[in-house]
Design a protein around this motif. Structure first.
Motif, short mmCIF file in Angstrom:
data_model
loop_
_atom_site.label_atom_id
_atom_site.label_comp_id
_atom_site.label_asym_id
_atom_site.label_seq_id
_atom_site.Cartn_x
_atom_site.Cartn_y
_atom_site.Cartn_z
N SER A 12 32.65 40.61 33.92
CA SER A 12 32.81 39.23 33.47
C SER A 12 32.64 39.13 31.96
O SER A 12 32.04 40.01 31.34
CB SER A 12 31.76 38.33 34.14
OG SER A 12 31.93 38.32 35.54
N VAL A 26 27.32 36.59 38.96
CA VAL A 26 28.54 36.21 38.24
C VAL A 26 29.45 37.43 38.28
O VAL A 26 29.14 38.45 37.68
CB VAL A 26 28.22 35.80 36.78
CG1 VAL A 26 29.49 35.47 36.02
CG2 VAL A 26 27.24 34.64 36.75
N CYS A 29 34.37 36.85 36.32
CA CYS A 29 34.41 35.48 35.80
C CYS A 29 34.59 35.46 34.28
O CYS A 29 34.27 36.42 33.59
CB CYS A 29 33.10 34.76 36.13
SG CYS A 29 32.84 34.48 37.87
N ILE A 31 32.97 32.89 31.60
CA ILE A 31 32.06 31.77 31.36
C ILE A 31 32.20 31.44 29.88
O ILE A 31 31.78 32.20 29.02
CB ILE A 31 30.60 32.15 31.68
CG1 ILE A 31 30.46 32.74 33.08
CG2 ILE A 31 29.68 30.95 31.47
CD1 ILE A 31 30.85 31.81 34.20
N LEU A 43 28.93 32.79 41.47
CA LEU A 43 30.25 32.53 40.89
C LEU A 43 31.11 33.78 41.06
O LEU A 43 30.73 34.85 40.58
CB LEU A 43 30.13 32.17 39.41
CG LEU A 43 29.18 31.02 39.05
CD1 LEU A 43 29.12 30.85 37.54
CD2 LEU A 43 29.61 29.73 39.72
N TYR A 44 32.25 33.63 41.72
CA TYR A 44 33.15 34.74 41.96
C TYR A 44 34.57 34.34 41.59
O TYR A 44 35.08 33.33 42.11
CB TYR A 44 33.14 35.15 43.44
CG TYR A 44 31.78 35.48 43.99
CD1 TYR A 44 31.24 36.75 43.81
CD2 TYR A 44 31.05 34.54 44.69
CE1 TYR A 44 29.98 37.05 44.32
CE2 TYR A 44 29.80 34.84 45.22
CZ TYR A 44 29.27 36.11 45.02
OH TYR A 44 28.04 36.40 45.53
N ASN A 45 35.21 35.11 40.70
CA ASN A 45 36.61 34.86 40.33
C ASN A 45 36.81 33.43 39.82
O ASN A 45 37.65 32.69 40.31
CB ASN A 45 37.55 35.13 41.52
CG ASN A 45 37.37 36.52 42.08
OD1 ASN A 45 37.38 37.50 41.34
ND2 ASN A 45 37.17 36.61 43.38
N VAL A 46 36.01 33.06 38.84
CA VAL A 46 36.01 31.70 38.30
C VAL A 46 36.16 31.76 36.78
O VAL A 46 35.61 32.65 36.13
CB VAL A 46 34.68 30.99 38.65
CG1 VAL A 46 34.57 29.64 37.99
CG2 VAL A 46 34.53 30.85 40.15
N SER A 47 36.89 30.79 36.23
CA SER A 47 36.96 30.60 34.79
C SER A 47 36.46 29.19 34.51
O SER A 47 36.99 28.22 35.06
CB SER A 47 38.41 30.76 34.32
OG SER A 47 38.51 30.45 32.95
N LYS A 60 34.02 29.85 44.22
CA LYS A 60 34.85 31.03 44.42
C LYS A 60 36.31 30.71 44.14
O LYS A 60 36.79 29.64 44.54
CB LYS A 60 34.75 31.53 45.86
CG LYS A 60 33.40 32.01 46.27
CD LYS A 60 33.44 32.49 47.71
CE LYS A 60 32.08 32.97 48.15
NZ LYS A 60 32.10 33.44 49.54
#
Length: 90
Positions: A12, A26, A29, A31, A43-47, A60
């Motif tokens: 990430s 995390v 991601c 952040i 938090l997984y695969n998040v922008s 997710k």
């Protein structure tokens, strides 16, 4: 940038100013700046950027989040979110 004890950040990017609480995961991601993530979040695969995610949230597979506020313990849907979707919990 501040990352709490017990938090795991894997594959990430965290671009500050940002704060990630204790005992978070995390993974895969982005952040972005001006983001605060509460304790015990997943938090997984998040922008996300310019966001406040409160304690215990799990998010997710969301392409982009800007300026939401997460209430304790909700989760965002995994699919069907358009790019740039903003969610407000509270």
């Amino acid at each position: 940038m501040e990352i709490g004890a017990g938090t795991v950040v894997k594959n990430s990017v965290v671009r500050g100013p940002a704060v990630i609480g204790r005992d978070c995961v995390v993974e895969n991601c982005f952040i972005g700046p001006f983001t605060a993530v509460g304790d015990s979040c997943r938090l997984y695969n998040v922008s996300l950027e310019h966001s406040v995610i409160l304690e215990g949230c799990e998010i997710k597979d969301v392409q982009r989040i800007e300026e939401p506020t997460g209430e304790e313990r909700p989760g965002l849907p995994r699919r069907g979110q358009p790019p740039g979707a903003a969610h407000v919990f509270g």
